[in-house]
Design a protein around this motif. Structure first.
Motif, short mmCIF file in Angstrom:
data_model
loop_
_atom_site.label_atom_id
_atom_site.label_comp_id
_atom_site.label_asym_id
_atom_site.label_seq_id
_atom_site.Cartn_x
_atom_site.Cartn_y
_atom_site.Cartn_z
N GLU A 403 3.54 3.45 0.40
CA GLU A 403 4.77 2.90 0.93
C GLU A 403 4.45 1.63 2.08
O GLU A 403 5.01 0.44 2.54
CB GLU A 403 6.19 3.70 0.96
CG GLU A 403 6.18 4.66 -0.52
CD GLU A 403 5.64 6.17 -0.50
OE1 GLU A 403 6.46 6.88 -0.75
OE2 GLU A 403 4.16 5.84 0.50
N GLN A 404 4.77 1.97 3.31
CA GLN A 404 4.94 1.33 4.85
C GLN A 404 3.11 0.13 4.15
O GLN A 404 3.33 -0.99 4.94
CB GLN A 404 3.73 1.82 5.81
CG GLN A 404 5.02 3.00 6.24
CD GLN A 404 4.45 4.42 7.25
OE1 GLN A 404 3.85 3.94 8.44
NE2 GLN A 404 5.59 5.48 7.77
N ALA A 405 2.14 0.57 3.13
CA ALA A 405 0.97 0.24 3.37
C ALA A 405 1.32 -1.50 2.75
O ALA A 405 0.85 -2.41 3.24
CB ALA A 405 -0.24 1.03 2.50
N ALA A 406 1.77 -0.64 1.43
CA ALA A 406 3.12 -2.50 1.28
C ALA A 406 3.06 -3.27 2.11
O ALA A 406 3.24 -4.77 1.53
CB ALA A 406 3.78 -1.95 -0.44
N GLN A 407 4.28 -2.76 2.82
CA GLN A 407 5.00 -3.72 4.06
C GLN A 407 4.22 -4.35 4.35
O GLN A 407 4.44 -5.77 4.72
CB GLN A 407 6.75 -2.98 4.38
CG GLN A 407 6.85 -3.53 5.24
CD GLN A 407 7.80 -4.90 4.77
OE1 GLN A 407 8.75 -4.55 3.75
NE2 GLN A 407 7.64 -5.53 5.38
N ALA A 408 3.21 -3.93 5.36
CA ALA A 408 2.04 -4.19 5.90
C ALA A 408 1.51 -4.83 5.30
O ALA A 408 0.96 -6.12 6.14
CB ALA A 408 1.25 -2.99 6.55
N ALA A 409 0.94 -5.10 4.10
CA ALA A 409 0.21 -5.69 3.49
C ALA A 409 0.68 -7.21 3.45
O ALA A 409 0.01 -8.53 3.63
CB ALA A 409 -0.13 -5.47 2.41
N TYR A 410 2.02 -6.67 3.09
CA TYR A 410 2.58 -8.29 2.81
C TYR A 410 3.08 -9.13 4.12
O TYR A 410 2.90 -10.22 3.63
CB TYR A 410 4.30 -7.85 2.50
CG TYR A 410 4.92 -8.91 1.98
CD1 TYR A 410 4.83 -10.20 0.65
CD2 TYR A 410 5.97 -9.30 2.79
CE1 TYR A 410 5.71 -10.96 0.53
CE2 TYR A 410 7.20 -10.32 2.53
CZ TYR A 410 7.03 -11.68 1.86
OH TYR A 410 7.32 -12.53 1.40
N GLU A 411 2.80 -8.32 5.01
CA GLU A 411 3.33 -8.74 7.08
C GLU A 411 2.33 -9.91 6.95
O GLU A 411 2.06 -10.68 8.04
CB GLU A 411 4.23 -7.97 7.68
CG GLU A 411 4.98 -7.60 7.57
CD GLU A 411 5.62 -6.14 8.37
OE1 GLU A 411 4.62 -6.15 8.92
OE2 GLU A 411 6.54 -5.84 8.05
N LEU A 412 0.59 -9.11 6.71
CA LEU A 412 0.12 -9.63 6.78
C LEU A 412 -1.07 -11.29 5.94
O LEU A 412 -1.99 -11.39 6.63
CB LEU A 412 -1.22 -9.09 6.80
CG LEU A 412 -1.39 -7.69 7.84
CD1 LEU A 412 -1.95 -6.88 7.57
CD2 LEU A 412 -1.98 -7.92 9.36
N SER A 413 0.33 -11.21 4.52
CA SER A 413 -0.49 -11.94 4.03
C SER A 413 -0.23 -13.28 3.99
O SER A 413 0.77 -13.61 4.34
CB SER A 413 -0.20 -11.50 2.63
OG SER A 413 1.01 -11.24 2.06
#
Length: 449
Positions: A403-413
């Motif tokens: 769940e946290q990974a999805a948010q973190a990836a979006y912020e890096l994208s």
């Protein structure tokens, strides 16, 4: 519903309930066979346990006493229970047969059967084969790891049904007479070594799929896989190869333009919806297996021009502000993740990590060349980070869960990026199943909107 008529045992111990143990217990009880059930974790108040007890099963919960084997002439083991389990080891000492419920399915089903195994691609190939048969006007039932328990499905089939079963190495270790009329060997790659201990043990487990076949049966196999090539000569069945690398006179292959079976072009490659070179292997295996069971070219074309994949296997989730999110939670080993990464040309943000089975991830490094960032989690987060650093990736973030990974990836994208959950690890450190892990990721992606 059908009952077992030629089962040679009379007193069975079911070790481990779950879905397969419950289905096997019900079948045996309905067939007049004495059943004892031993499960370490089951709740005595569980309605399933109560129903089985009322049906006549003897229930032993909370431990694995050796006395559970007294008076038993066969053990039906949950596939996930390892052979170094104390009760399994004692059963081996006593010379008791140890089978899995798929053996019961093989006894029940009298019609044609397609058994599909491999380190990767089983679910996609099983689904494709089943769908092609249906679209070709054939009767087909699907079972195994993909959904319903095999012996449960086999109770409902008739002799005209083709039973298409996805088979794991764990299930195949527990067979005696099980004999698919068509066996499919997709690939063999180092996996499940925490269970099998060595690659040779794992290979031998996979080879069980054709051990009971005769010259009347067929073995569809990946001629490009060097591990399979080493032992395919042990088979008695007629060999039907498939390949993405070479032209074949017999079997299924693909070149840059067409997919062929026995030299006949069936469909143009650019008409196939399912993406990924690894999926082409799955497609070819399914085409060959289905053709051997009477599938038509029309049925194949119908499926391949519409089939987009199975849940949790390179499943497209959403496009959010020009970022493409994919769920590949079923990628539980390095090979699966490397093939997923090879499916994309554009920059990828990789979400990976999970159960630590003792291996490192050096073999993943060559496939990280177009990965711009990684988000890592689970027991292997540190190892994943090391692999990323080895590949020269500087943007690596460690989080607690998908769940946290999805948010973190979006912020890096950025625009046009692929955000790919492809863990390269089993889910059991944090989630009960890869499906649960994938569903949590999908939910998290939808929340980003």
């Amino acid at each position: 519903m059908k009952r077992l008529e030629d089962f040679t045992y009379h007193h069975a111990l079911i070790l481990g309930l779950a879905k397969s143990g419950t289905a096997a217990a019900k079948l045996l009880l309905d067939s007049g066979i004495s059943v004892r059930i031993n499960d370490y974790k089951a709740n005595p108040e569980d309605p399933v346990v109560q129903d089985l007890k009322e049906a006549g099963a003897e229930i032993i919960l909370g431990g694995h006493p050796v006395s559970a084997l007294d008076g038993i002439d066969v053990m039906i083991k949950n596939p996930g229970i390892p052979y170094d389990n104390s009760l399994v080891a004692e059963a081996e000492v006593r010379g008791l047969p140890i089978i899995t419920e798929v053996e019961l399915a093989g006894i029940l089903h009298k019609g044609p059967m397609i058994g599909i195994t491999g380190s990767n691609g089983k679910t996609t190939t099983t689904t494709l084969t089943h769908e092609i048969l249906l679209k070709s006007g054939k009767q087909s039932s699907i079972a195994g790891n993909i959904g319903e328990v095999s012996c449960e499905v086999a109770r409902r089939t008739n002799d005209q049904d083709t039973l298409v079963i996805e088979l794991s190495s764990f299930q195949l270790m527990g067979i005696e007479r099980f004999r698919p009329t068509v066996a499919v060997l997709l690939n063999i790659y180092e996996a499940h070594l925490d269970y099998h201990k060595t690659l040779e043990n794992y290979r031998q487990a996979k080879a069980q799929i054709f051990k009971n076949q005769s010259e009347e049966d067929f073995l569809v196999f990946n001629i490009d896989d060097p591990t399979i090539a080493k032992f395919i000569g042990e088979a008695n069945a007629q060999l039907v190869p498939f390949s993405t690398m070479q032209k074949l006179d017999k079997g299924a292959y693909a070149d840059e333009e067409y997919i062929y079976y026995n030299g006949e072009p069936i469909i143009k490659r650019d008409e196939v919806v399912l993406v990924g070179e690894h999926n082409m292997e799955n497609i070819l295996a399914a085409v060959a297996a289905a053709k051997l069971n009477g599938a038509t070219n029309e049925g194949i074309i119908n499926v391949l021009t519409s089939f987009k994949g199975v849940p949790h296997r390179l499943e497209f989730v959403d496009n959010i502000e020009d970022r493409l999110f994919y769920n590949d939670s079923k990628a539980t080993n390095i090979l699966a993740t490397s093939k997923a990464l090879s499916s994309f040309k554009q920059p990828v943000i990789l979400l990976a990590g999970g159960l630590d089975r003792g291996n490192d991830f050096d073999e993943l490094v060559p496939f990280l060349d177009h990965v711009k960032a990684m988000v890592v989690f689970g027991e292997t987060a540190g190892k994943m980070q090391q692999a990323g650093e080895q590949a020269g990736i500087t943007a690596i973030k460690k989080v607690d869960n998908v769940e946290q990974a999805a948010q973190a990836a979006y912020e890096l994208s950025e625009n046009k990026d692929v955000i790919l959950l492809s863990p390269a690890c089993a889910s059991w450190d944090q989630y009960r199943t890869f499906e649960e892990r994938g569903n949590m990721y999908v939910q998290a992606v939808h929340k980003l909107k």
